[in-house]
Design a protein around this motif. Structure first.
Motif, short mmCIF file in Angstrom:
data_model
loop_
_atom_site.label_atom_id
_atom_site.label_comp_id
_atom_site.label_asym_id
_atom_site.label_seq_id
_atom_site.Cartn_x
_atom_site.Cartn_y
_atom_site.Cartn_z
N HIS A 2 0.92 -1.14 0.01
CA HIS A 2 0.09 0.08 0.00
C HIS A 2 0.79 1.24 0.08
O HIS A 2 1.47 1.47 0.86
N HIS A 3 0.63 2.19 -0.88
CA HIS A 3 1.34 3.34 -1.35
C HIS A 3 0.61 4.61 -1.11
O HIS A 3 -0.63 4.60 -1.12
N PRO A 4 1.30 5.69 -1.02
CA PRO A 4 0.49 6.85 -0.94
C PRO A 4 -0.03 7.23 -2.19
O PRO A 4 0.30 6.80 -3.41
N SER A 5 -1.24 7.88 -2.06
CA SER A 5 -1.97 8.13 -3.50
C SER A 5 -0.81 9.00 -4.39
O SER A 5 0.11 9.77 -3.81
N THR B 49 8.86 8.81 5.59
CA THR B 49 8.92 7.67 6.26
C THR B 49 8.89 6.39 5.38
O THR B 49 9.48 5.59 5.24
N HIS B 50 7.58 6.80 4.69
CA HIS B 50 7.20 5.47 3.53
C HIS B 50 8.43 5.58 2.48
O HIS B 50 8.96 4.41 2.04
N LEU B 51 9.03 6.89 1.85
CA LEU B 51 9.96 6.75 0.90
C LEU B 51 11.04 6.23 1.34
O LEU B 51 11.72 5.64 0.39
N ARG C 17 11.67 3.76 2.60
CA ARG C 17 11.48 2.29 2.56
C ARG C 17 10.99 1.61 1.18
O ARG C 17 10.99 0.41 1.14
N CYS C 18 10.64 2.79 0.55
CA CYS C 18 9.78 2.27 -0.85
C CYS C 18 10.60 2.78 -2.11
O CYS C 18 10.41 4.16 -2.45
N PRO C 19 11.51 2.15 -2.84
CA PRO C 19 12.33 2.70 -4.27
C PRO C 19 10.98 3.10 -5.29
O PRO C 19 11.25 3.80 -6.09
N VAL C 20 9.83 2.36 -5.23
CA VAL C 20 9.09 2.62 -6.12
C VAL C 20 8.51 4.05 -5.90
O VAL C 20 8.60 4.86 -7.04
N CYS C 21 8.11 4.49 -4.84
CA CYS C 21 7.69 5.80 -4.65
C CYS C 21 8.86 7.06 -4.76
O CYS C 21 8.62 7.95 -5.07
N ARG C 22 9.82 6.35 -4.30
CA ARG C 22 10.93 7.42 -4.53
C ARG C 22 11.23 7.72 -5.94
O ARG C 22 11.60 8.84 -6.32
ZN LIG Z 1 5.43 3.38 -2.05
#
Ligand SMILES: [Zn+2]
Length: 209
Positions: free
Chosen positions: A8-11, A33-35, A37-42
């Protein structure tokens, strides 16, 4: 924690707002905090920032002279050294939370505790710790709410969330989110306009947080 477990990612709207620097600090902290951990959103944020930089480059000098905010952004994008980072205050927490000033833990229900984060701005943030099987206190939303799980898990609206996941609910919860699994659920929550119900709402209105 592995990034492959994030489901689950931010919109997209929230990520674009983060890239544009328009998210309130409390919500930007949760997104960061999510970014972390998440290369997709980065990747998505980096692409959005690149587009924003191109738009700034296209402004005429006259426009630049009157737009102080844009100048600041250009300086930032020029790679000028940022201010010295805040000291690490909480070595037990992962960045960026380890450098954030915090209040004490408050019991806000049976098996649930809340620790306000001192981030300033027009929204609020805090750590929420819920024992397995306990529900997050009843509340409604008048604005954006963003939650990133640090450990444990919870269920909300038929979806299950694990470490690294982000929940971005819209409107009222049909049923309160509940901590699931064997270990306590620890998450960081940022919100604008959230109103707790009952005695918790009274504490909120009294300005305790
Ligand atoms: Zn993400």
């Amino acid at each position: 924690m592995t990034t492959t477990t994030i489901r689950h990612h931010p919109s997209e709207a929230t990520l674009l707002a983060y890239a544009a620097g328009t998210l309130p600090a409390a919500l930007a902290l949760v997104a960061a905090t999510h970014l972390a951990r998440c290369p997709v959103c980065r990747d998505m944020v980096a692409a959005a920032e690149a587009i924003g930089g191109t738009l700034l480059d296209s402004l005429s000098p006259a426009e630049m002279e009157v737009d102080v905010a844009a100048v600041d952004q250009v300086l930032e994008r020029a790679g000028l050294p940022p201010a010295a980072p805040a000291p690490v205050l909480h070595p037990d927490l992962a960045p960026p939370l380890n450098r954030v000033r915090m209040g004490r833990w408050w019991p806000i229900g049976r098996g649930v505790r809340w620790r306000p984060l001192h981030v300033g701005g027009r929204a609020w943030a805090g750590l929420l710790l819920a024992q397995p099987g306990r529900s997050i206190p009843s509340h409604g939303h008048a604005g954006l709410e963003l939650t990133c799980l640090l450990s444990g898990g919870f269920r909300d609206g038929g979806e299950e969330y694990a470490a690294g996941d982000v929940a971005e609910p819209v409107g009222e919860h049909d049923t309160p989110p509940v901590a699931i699994g064997a270990e306590p659920c620890l998450c960081v929550v940022g919100f604008e306009g959230m109103r707790f119900h009952g005695w918790l709402g009274l504490a909120q209105r009294l300005g305790r947080w």
